[in-house]
Write a protein that holds these residues in place. Structure first.
Motif, short mmCIF file in Angstrom:
data_model
loop_
_atom_site.label_atom_id
_atom_site.label_comp_id
_atom_site.label_asym_id
_atom_site.label_seq_id
_atom_site.Cartn_x
_atom_site.Cartn_y
_atom_site.Cartn_z
N ARG A 19 0.84 -1.20 0.00
CA ARG A 19 0.00 0.00 0.00
C ARG A 19 0.88 1.25 0.00
NH1 ARG A 19 -4.43 1.78 4.50
NH2 ARG A 19 -4.93 3.75 3.50
N ILE A 20 2.06 1.14 0.61
CA ILE A 20 3.01 2.24 0.76
C ILE A 20 4.40 1.67 0.56
CG2 ILE A 20 3.96 3.93 2.39
CD1 ILE A 20 1.19 3.61 3.89
N VAL A 21 5.29 2.46 -0.01
CA VAL A 21 6.68 2.04 -0.17
C VAL A 21 7.57 2.96 0.66
CG1 VAL A 21 8.59 1.81 -1.82
CG2 VAL A 21 6.30 1.02 -2.43
N ALA A 60 1.57 3.55 -8.71
CA ALA A 60 0.60 4.31 -7.91
C ALA A 60 0.68 3.98 -6.43
CB ALA A 60 -0.82 4.13 -8.44
N ARG A 61 1.90 3.75 -5.95
CA ARG A 61 2.12 3.51 -4.52
C ARG A 61 2.80 4.74 -3.93
NH1 ARG A 61 -0.47 0.10 -6.56
NH2 ARG A 61 -0.59 -2.08 -5.97
N PRO A 62 2.20 5.39 -2.94
CA PRO A 62 2.85 6.54 -2.33
C PRO A 62 4.14 6.10 -1.63
CG PRO A 62 0.91 5.94 -1.09
CD PRO A 62 0.93 5.07 -2.30
N VAL A 63 5.09 7.00 -1.60
CA VAL A 63 6.40 6.72 -1.01
C VAL A 63 6.59 7.54 0.25
CG1 VAL A 63 8.90 6.93 -1.41
CG2 VAL A 63 7.40 6.14 -3.25
N VAL A 64 7.13 6.91 1.26
CA VAL A 64 7.60 7.61 2.45
C VAL A 64 9.11 7.45 2.41
CG1 VAL A 64 7.63 7.72 4.96
CG2 VAL A 64 5.51 7.14 3.77
N GLY A 65 9.83 8.56 2.30
CA GLY A 65 11.26 8.45 2.15
C GLY A 65 12.01 9.63 2.71
N THR A 66 13.32 9.48 2.71
CA THR A 66 14.20 10.58 3.09
C THR A 66 14.38 11.48 1.87
OG1 THR A 66 16.13 9.29 2.43
CG2 THR A 66 15.46 9.16 4.76
N VAL A 87 2.49 5.84 9.26
CA VAL A 87 1.26 5.81 10.07
C VAL A 87 0.23 6.79 9.50
CG1 VAL A 87 0.28 6.38 12.34
CG2 VAL A 87 2.37 4.99 12.17
N ARG A 88 0.70 7.96 9.10
CA ARG A 88 -0.22 8.97 8.55
C ARG A 88 -0.89 8.46 7.27
NH1 ARG A 88 1.29 14.89 6.21
NH2 ARG A 88 -0.83 15.44 5.59
N LEU A 89 -0.10 7.87 6.37
CA LEU A 89 -0.69 7.35 5.15
C LEU A 89 -1.60 6.16 5.42
CD1 LEU A 89 2.28 7.64 2.63
CD2 LEU A 89 0.12 8.89 2.54
N ARG A 90 -1.20 5.30 6.35
CA ARG A 90 -2.04 4.12 6.67
C ARG A 90 -3.38 4.54 7.26
NH1 ARG A 90 -1.95 -0.80 5.53
NH2 ARG A 90 -2.45 -1.45 7.62
N SER A 91 -3.42 5.69 7.89
CA SER A 91 -4.66 6.12 8.54
C SER A 91 -5.48 7.11 7.70
CB SER A 91 -4.36 6.74 9.91
OG SER A 91 -3.59 7.91 9.75
N ASP A 92 -4.97 7.48 6.53
CA ASP A 92 -5.67 8.46 5.69
C ASP A 92 -5.79 7.92 4.27
OD1 ASP A 92 -6.52 10.66 4.17
OD2 ASP A 92 -5.33 12.08 5.34
N ASP A 93 -6.90 7.22 4.00
CA ASP A 93 -7.10 6.61 2.69
C ASP A 93 -7.14 7.63 1.56
OD1 ASP A 93 -7.18 4.09 3.84
OD2 ASP A 93 -9.37 4.05 3.96
N VAL A 94 -7.70 8.80 1.83
CA VAL A 94 -7.80 9.83 0.80
C VAL A 94 -6.40 10.33 0.42
CG1 VAL A 94 -8.67 12.14 0.26
CG2 VAL A 94 -10.14 10.51 1.46
N LEU A 95 -5.58 10.64 1.40
CA LEU A 95 -4.21 11.09 1.14
C LEU A 95 -3.42 10.00 0.41
CD1 LEU A 95 -1.87 13.10 1.40
CD2 LEU A 95 -1.44 12.16 3.70
N THR A 96 -3.58 8.76 0.85
CA THR A 96 -2.87 7.65 0.21
C THR A 96 -3.27 7.53 -1.26
OG1 THR A 96 -2.70 6.47 2.30
CG2 THR A 96 -2.47 5.15 0.32
N GLN A 97 -4.55 7.60 -1.54
CA GLN A 97 -5.03 7.50 -2.93
C GLN A 97 -4.54 8.68 -3.76
OE1 GLN A 97 -6.96 4.92 -4.30
NE2 GLN A 97 -6.37 5.94 -6.19
N ARG A 98 -4.65 9.89 -3.22
CA ARG A 98 -4.19 11.08 -3.94
C ARG A 98 -2.70 11.01 -4.24
NH1 ARG A 98 -5.58 15.91 -0.71
NH2 ARG A 98 -7.22 14.80 0.28
N ALA A 99 -1.91 10.60 -3.25
CA ALA A 99 -0.46 10.51 -3.43
C ALA A 99 -0.12 9.44 -4.46
CB ALA A 99 0.23 10.22 -2.09
#
Length: 111
Positions: free
Chosen positions: A8-10, A31-37, A66-78
């Motif tokens: 769901r997230i990378v 279409a996978r949002p990234v959490v990165g440095t 955690v933020r992306l996992r808890s916010d489906d709208v943000l995850t989809q938009r990203a």
């Protein structure tokens, strides 16, 4: 199904290194949002809050996940924004101007 299709997230926790971040590009294209440095997503057009989230420390990266996992709208938009970013980087798009120029030169040379 592969790992990326199930994700769901990378996460791209890079603090040292160089070169192209192929895994980040693949994640965005899928279409996978990234959490990165910042180093993990540098020079690819990644915008914090648009294509995913940035963090400087392990704790900040965890907060981003955690933020992306808890916010489906943000995850989809990203995810959608990442996919659009990578669409603009397809070989067929980035080589269009060079192909047009070569075509013009060939046409002129044949005259």
């Amino acid at each position: 199904q592969g790992e990326l299709q199930r994700a769901r997230i990378v996460l791209a926790p890079l603090w040292v290194g160089g070169g192209t971040r192929i895994k980040v590009l693949e994640a965005l294209a899928a279409a996978r949002p990234v959490v990165g440095t910042p180093l993990g997503v540098e020079q690819i057009g990644f915008i914090d809050g648009r294509h995913g989230l940035l963090g400087e420390s392990p704790a900040e990266l965890a907060e981003g996940v955690v933020r992306l996992r808890s916010d489906d709208v943000l995850t989809q938009r990203a995810g959608d924004a990442g996919r659009a970013l990578m669409e603009s980087q397809r070989w067929s798009r980035v080589t269009e101007s060079a192909e047009a120029l070569y075509g013009k030169w060939i046409s002129e040379a044949r005259r």
